[in-house]
Scaffold this active site. Structure first.
Site, PDB file in Angstrom:
ATOM      1  N   LYS A 293       1.328   8.009  -8.401  1.00 45.09           N
ATOM      2  CA  LYS A 293       1.800   8.677  -9.626  1.00 45.09           C
ATOM      3  C   LYS A 293       2.092   7.624 -10.690  1.00 45.09           C
ATOM      4  CE  LYS A 293       2.355  12.995  -8.270  1.00 45.09           C
ATOM      5  NZ  LYS A 293       1.729  14.114  -8.919  1.00 45.09           N
TER       6      LYS A 293
ATOM      7  N   HIS B  91      -2.242  -4.025  -6.949  1.00 44.98           N
ATOM      8  CA  HIS B  91      -3.470  -3.327  -7.317  1.00 44.98           C
ATOM      9  C   HIS B  91      -4.671  -4.060  -6.694  1.00 44.98           C
ATOM     10  CE1 HIS B  91      -5.966  -0.707  -9.724  1.00 44.98           C
ATOM     11  NE2 HIS B  91      -6.717  -1.758  -9.997  1.00 44.98           N
TER      12      HIS B  91
HETATM   13  C1  GRF Z   1      -3.559  -0.667  -1.788  1.00 40.83           C
HETATM   14  O1  GRF Z   1      -4.886  -1.092  -1.715  1.00 40.83           O
HETATM   15  C2  GRF Z   1      -2.967  -0.965  -3.133  1.00 40.83           C
HETATM   16  O2  GRF Z   1      -3.550  -2.062  -3.757  1.00 40.83           O
HETATM   17  C3  GRF Z   1      -3.272   0.279  -3.926  1.00 40.83           C
HETATM   18  O3  GRF Z   1      -3.193   1.322  -3.012  1.00 40.83           O
HETATM   19  C4  GRF Z   1      -3.475   0.847  -1.698  1.00 40.83           C
HETATM   20  C5  GRF Z   1      -2.379   1.322  -0.819  1.00 40.83           C
HETATM   21  O4  GRF Z   1      -2.629   1.144   0.526  1.00 40.83           O
HETATM   22  N1  GRF Z   1      -2.374   0.370  -5.043  1.00 40.83           N
HETATM   23  P1  GRF Z   1      -1.475   1.305   1.605  1.00 40.83           P
HETATM   24  O5  GRF Z   1      -0.869   2.686   1.390  1.00 40.83           O
HETATM   25  O6  GRF Z   1      -0.478   0.205   1.375  1.00 40.83           O
HETATM   26  O7  GRF Z   1      -2.139   1.202   2.951  1.00 40.83           O
END
Ligand code: GRF
Length: 185
Positions: A89, A107
């Site tokens: 979100k 990210h």
């Molecule tokens: C990660 O790749 C992060 O960079 C992105 O969402 C993904 C989340 O993965 N924002 P997780 O839920 O930590 O396994």
């Protein structure tokens, strides 16, 4: 060492959350994960809250009444930093300014490239040879706050979305913990 209290926001599998919890168990890591927030009760990552016995809450921050009471909740728990970890979100502007403490995000690209969703697909489509992950402060614009740390991943010709995701996420786990160290150093 007195550790700062952190809250991690998730929406999905929570593997970054798990990595942060593990780091936080090390004696010299500057934060403890004291609270976990998910915008959905379907997030698989909630299992880590249960496994490690960390309080969690399912919450939709777009509801203004909830926002005020949630800010109180964070204050009562003495939360010093929010770590977004796959939180899907966009944070409410008012929430960011009223929380008035550190909020960071991870990210899966070398920002400012490939903001938003489907980063692996878009990176491969553009035949990039280099990608990675970025940890950054959160501001009002999507994936745009000041960078804290980046880690590179070299893309091989036979990489696909699945292999690339695995490589980038392996870097993410280290990048997130290193960033927290850098912030509180
Ligand atoms: C990660 O790749 C992060 O960079 C992105 O969402 C993904 C989340 O993965 N924002 P997780 O839920 O930590 O396994």
């Amino acid at each position: 060492m007195v550790k700062k209290k952190a809250c991690v926001f998730i929406s999905g599998s929570g593997t970054n959350l798990k990595a942060l919890i593990k780091s936080s168990r090390e004696y010299n890591f500057p934060i403890n994960i004291n609270y976990i927030v998910s915008n959905t009760n379907k997030a698989k990552g909630i299992k880590f809250a249960k496994l490690y016995k960390i309080p969690f809450r399912v919450l939709n921050l777009n509801h203004i009444i909830t926002l005020e009471s949630f800010l109180n909740d964070l204050q009562k728990r003495n939360i010093s930093i929010i770590c977004l970890a796959g939180y899907m979100k966009i944070l409410n502007k008012q929430f960011i300014s009223k929380f008035n403490k550190k909020i960071i995000n991870i990210h899966p690209s070398l920002l400012p490239k490939y903001k938003g969703l489907n980063t692996f697909k878009r990176t491969l489509k553009d035949k990039e040879q280099l990608t990675g992950c970025t940890v950054h402060y959160v501001n009002n614009k999507l994936d745009s706050g000041m960078t804290i740390l980046k880690k590179k991943v070299y893309i091989q010709p036979n990489d696909n979305e699945k292999t690339l995701k695995a490589k980038v996420q392996a870097k993410e786990y280290r990048a997130y913990s290193e960033s927290v160290f850098n912030i509180f150093r």
